[in-house]
Design an enzyme around this catalytic site. Structure first.
Site, PDB file in Angstrom:
ATOM      1  N   SER A 196     -17.765   6.155   3.121  1.00 37.64           N
ATOM      2  CA  SER A 196     -18.784   5.505   3.037  1.00 37.64           C
ATOM      3  C   SER A 196     -19.632   5.819   4.436  1.00 37.64           C
ATOM      4  CB  SER A 196     -18.505   4.018   3.139  1.00 37.64           C
ATOM      5  OG  SER A 196     -17.648   3.445   3.967  1.00 37.64           O
ATOM      6  N   CYS A 220      14.137  -1.346  15.178  1.00 37.98           N
ATOM      7  CA  CYS A 220      14.049  -0.053  15.649  1.00 37.98           C
ATOM      8  C   CYS A 220      15.712   0.375  15.670  1.00 37.98           C
ATOM      9  CB  CYS A 220      13.801   0.318  16.862  1.00 37.98           C
ATOM     10  SG  CYS A 220      14.073   1.822  17.439  1.00 37.98           S
ATOM     11  N   ASP A 277      -2.829   8.210   3.546  1.00 38.08           N
ATOM     12  CA  ASP A 277      -2.045   8.646   2.522  1.00 38.08           C
ATOM     13  C   ASP A 277      -1.701  10.168   2.942  1.00 38.08           C
ATOM     14  OD1 ASP A 277      -3.803  10.409   1.206  1.00 38.08           O
ATOM     15  OD2 ASP A 277      -4.820   8.740   0.480  1.00 38.08           O
ATOM     16  N   HIS A 318      -6.864   8.232  11.366  1.00 37.98           N
ATOM     17  CA  HIS A 318      -6.425   6.577  11.516  1.00 37.98           C
ATOM     18  C   HIS A 318      -4.996   6.504  11.056  1.00 37.98           C
ATOM     19  CE1 HIS A 318     -10.961   5.699  10.481  1.00 37.98           C
ATOM     20  NE2 HIS A 318     -10.736   6.027  11.670  1.00 37.98           N
ATOM     21  N   ARG A 348       0.830  -1.163   0.093  1.00 40.73           N
ATOM     22  CA  ARG A 348       0.094   0.103   0.123  1.00 40.73           C
ATOM     23  C   ARG A 348       0.889   1.174  -0.127  1.00 40.73           C
ATOM     24  NH1 ARG A 348      -3.887   1.493   3.739  1.00 40.73           N
ATOM     25  NH2 ARG A 348      -4.702   2.706   2.007  1.00 40.73           N
TER      26      ARG A 348
HETATM   27  P1  NAD Z   1     -14.611   3.351   2.148  1.00 42.42           P
HETATM   28  O1  NAD Z   1     -13.646   2.562   1.116  1.00 42.42           O
HETATM   29  O2  NAD Z   1     -15.463   2.594   2.972  1.00 42.42           O
HETATM   30  O3  NAD Z   1     -15.671   4.225   0.987  1.00 42.42           O
HETATM   31  C1  NAD Z   1     -15.192   4.917  -0.025  1.00 42.42           C
HETATM   32  C2  NAD Z   1     -16.429   5.912  -0.463  1.00 42.42           C
HETATM   33  O4  NAD Z   1     -16.042   6.713  -1.308  1.00 42.42           O
HETATM   34  C3  NAD Z   1     -17.612   5.237  -1.012  1.00 42.42           C
HETATM   35  O5  NAD Z   1     -18.723   5.995  -0.312  1.00 42.42           O
HETATM   36  C4  NAD Z   1     -17.507   5.394  -2.242  1.00 42.42           C
HETATM   37  O6  NAD Z   1     -18.941   5.656  -2.853  1.00 42.42           O
HETATM   38  C5  NAD Z   1     -16.796   6.864  -2.389  1.00 42.42           C
HETATM   39  N1  NAD Z   1     -16.140   6.937  -3.719  1.00 42.42           N
HETATM   40  C6  NAD Z   1     -15.147   6.258  -4.327  1.00 42.42           C
HETATM   41  N2  NAD Z   1     -14.619   6.961  -5.168  1.00 42.42           N
HETATM   42  C7  NAD Z   1     -15.138   8.422  -5.452  1.00 42.42           C
HETATM   43  C8  NAD Z   1     -14.861   9.401  -5.986  1.00 42.42           C
HETATM   44  N3  NAD Z   1     -14.078   9.373  -6.909  1.00 42.42           N
HETATM   45  N4  NAD Z   1     -15.540  10.607  -5.622  1.00 42.42           N
HETATM   46  C9  NAD Z   1     -16.326  10.507  -4.331  1.00 42.42           C
HETATM   47  N5  NAD Z   1     -16.549   9.679  -3.946  1.00 42.42           N
HETATM   48  C10 NAD Z   1     -16.055   8.312  -4.172  1.00 42.42           C
HETATM   49  O7  NAD Z   1     -13.709   4.439   2.668  1.00 42.42           O
HETATM   50  P2  NAD Z   1     -13.740   5.175   4.133  1.00 42.42           P
HETATM   51  O8  NAD Z   1     -15.145   5.573   4.330  1.00 42.42           O
HETATM   52  O9  NAD Z   1     -12.860   6.134   3.956  1.00 42.42           O
HETATM   53  O10 NAD Z   1     -13.505   4.113   5.145  1.00 42.42           O
HETATM   54  C11 NAD Z   1     -12.640   3.261   4.930  1.00 42.42           C
HETATM   55  C12 NAD Z   1     -11.256   3.363   5.786  1.00 42.42           C
HETATM   56  O11 NAD Z   1     -10.330   2.823   5.092  1.00 42.42           O
HETATM   57  C13 NAD Z   1     -10.862   4.627   6.232  1.00 42.42           C
HETATM   58  O12 NAD Z   1     -10.643   4.332   7.651  1.00 42.42           O
HETATM   59  C14 NAD Z   1      -9.563   4.852   5.693  1.00 42.42           C
HETATM   60  O13 NAD Z   1      -8.611   5.048   6.731  1.00 42.42           O
HETATM   61  C15 NAD Z   1      -9.101   3.638   5.136  1.00 42.42           C
HETATM   62  N6  NAD Z   1      -8.448   3.771   3.730  1.00 42.42           N
HETATM   63  C16 NAD Z   1      -7.636   4.821   3.257  1.00 42.42           C
HETATM   64  C17 NAD Z   1      -7.049   4.601   2.153  1.00 42.42           C
HETATM   65  C18 NAD Z   1      -6.175   5.905   1.791  1.00 42.42           C
HETATM   66  O14 NAD Z   1      -5.536   6.414   2.725  1.00 42.42           O
HETATM   67  N7  NAD Z   1      -6.455   6.566   0.634  1.00 42.42           N
HETATM   68  C19 NAD Z   1      -7.270   3.875   1.027  1.00 42.42           C
HETATM   69  C20 NAD Z   1      -8.594   2.701   1.607  1.00 42.42           C
HETATM   70  C21 NAD Z   1      -8.911   2.565   2.761  1.00 42.42           C
END
Ligand code: NAD
Length: 258
Positions: free
Chosen positions: A202, A160, A109, A124, A75
Site C-alpha cells: 500500500s 532464552c 513471512d 521488517h 501469525r
Molecule cells: P498493506 O496491508 O498495507 O497493503 C497490502 C497491499 O497489497 C494493498 O495495496 C492491496 O491492494 C495489495 N494487494 C492485496 N492483495 C493483492 C494481490 N493478490 N495482488 C496484488 N496486490 C494485492 O501491506 P504493506 O504495504 O506490505 O504494509 C503493511 C506492513 O505489514 C508491512 O510492513 C509488512 O511488514 C506487514 N505485514 C506483513 C505480512 C506478511 O509477512 N505476509 C502480512 C501482513 C502485514
C-alpha cells in the site's frame, strides 16, 4: 474483482529484458493469495479488529508481552500453513533470467525463500527468527508448549536457553527503528537499479515506502502490480492492475518465455 488476461506493452517487455539490475519491492499483498492476511486490504485486513500501533509495538511488548506473543504465535502458525504462490515463484524465476536482481520485502513471512529466492532483504524482520531481548542471540526453541493452541490468546513468551532473558518476536515492531545494515542494503539496491518492480504494497508504512523514490530519482523505470491504485500510482511508468499471482507469471512469461 475479476481481471482480464493481462496484456503488456512492448516497451515494458523490452525494459525488463534490457535491465541490468532489477529491484523487486514486495509487501503483504504478494502473500495474500497464499492465505496470509494483509494489514490493510479492505474487509479482510487484520487491523480492522486490532490497533497495531498499540499492540504490535515495543510499548505493547513491554506492557503485555503475553498478548503480543499470543498474536505472533497465531501469525506464525498462519505462515507455517501457507505455501508460496505463483507470484513468489515468478520472482524466483525472474532472478534466474536477468543480470542481477535484489529482492526487498516488507514481509516477515518466509514465502520468498520457500519459493527459491535467496539473499532476501527483510526490511521488517522475520517471523521465523525470534531472538533474546537480553543477550541478542537467535532463539531456536519452541514458540510455546505443545499443548497450547496458537489461537491469538495470550501466551507467555519463552525464555532464552543461554541467559534466561525474555524472547522477542523476529518482526520489527511499531516504535522500533529498522536495522541500519538492512536499510542500507535496501537503499543501495534501489539506487543501483534500472527497473523497480513494486508488488502488493500500500506504500503506507515508512520509511519503507520511500525506497521506490530512491530508484525513481536515479532514473529507474517503475512498474507496479497491485489490485488497486495507491500513492505510487502517480509516479510509476507502468501500472499493472490485478492479482500478483496472475500478473507476475504472465509478465515473466511474456518477457522471457518461462
Ligand atoms: P498493506 O496491508 O498495507 O497493503 C497490502 C497491499 O497489497 C494493498 O495495496 C492491496 O491492494 C495489495 N494487494 C492485496 N492483495 C493483492 C494481490 N493478490 N495482488 C496484488 N496486490 C494485492 O501491506 P504493506 O504495504 O506490505 O504494509 C503493511 C506492513 O505489514 C508491512 O510492513 C509488512 O511488514 C506487514 N505485514 C506483513 C505480512 C506478511 O509477512 N505476509 C502480512 C501482513 C502485514
Amino acid at each position: 474483482m475479476a481481471f482480464a488476461c493481462p496484456q503488456f506493452s512492448t516497451r515494458l517487455l523490452e525494459a525488463l529484458r534490457q535491465s541490468r539490475h532489477i529491484a523487486v519491492f514486495t509487501g503483504a499483498g504478494i502473500s495474500a493469495e497464499s492465505g496470509i492476511t494483509t494489514f490493510r486490504t479492505a474487509q479482510t485486513g487484520l487491523w480492522h479488529h486490532l490497533d497495531p500501533q498499540q499492540i504490535c509495538s515495543i510499548a505493547g511488548l513491554r506492557n503485555q508481552p503475553d498478548v503480543v506473543w499470543g498474536l505472533m504465535a497465531l501469525r506464525r502458525a498462519e505462515m507455517l500453513q501457507a505455501q508460496p504462490n505463483a507470484a513468489h515463484i515468478a520472482i524466483a524465476k525472474l532472478a534466474t533470467k536477468v543480470n542481477s536482481l535484489s529482492l526487498i520485502t516488507q514481509n516477515d513471512d518466509d514465502l520468498h525463500e520457500r519459493a527459491g529466492s535467496s539473499s532476501v532483504i527483510h526490511l521488517h524482520g522475520e517471523m521465523m527468527r525470534p531472538r533474546c531481548f537480553g543477550c541478542g542471540r537467535d532463539y531456536s526453541g519452541p514458540f510455546h508448549a505443545p499443548d497450547i493452541v496458537a489461537d491469538g490468546s495470550p501466551i507467555e513468551p519463552p525464555r532464552c536457553q543461554h541467559c534466561n532473558g525474555r524472547i522477542r518476536p523476529g518482526p520489527v515492531l511499531f516504535g522500533e527503528n529498522l536495522t541500519k545494515r538492512v536499510w542500507e542494503a535496501a537503499a543501495q539496491a534501489m539506487r543501483g537499479c534500472d527497473l523497480c518492480l513494486i508488488v502488493g504494497t500500500s506504500g503506507k508504512v515508512n520509511p519503507a515506502a520511500s525506497l521506490p523514490l530512491l530508484a525513481k530519482r536515479n532514473g529507474a523505470v517503475l512498474v507496479q502490480v497491485n489490485l488497486e491504485p495507491n500513492d505510487f500510482s502517480p509516479i510509476v511508468d507502468f501500472e499493472l492492475p490485478g492479482a500478483a499471482g496472475v500478473v507476475l507469471p504472465a509478465l515473466i512469461e511474456a518477457a522471457f518465455g518461462v
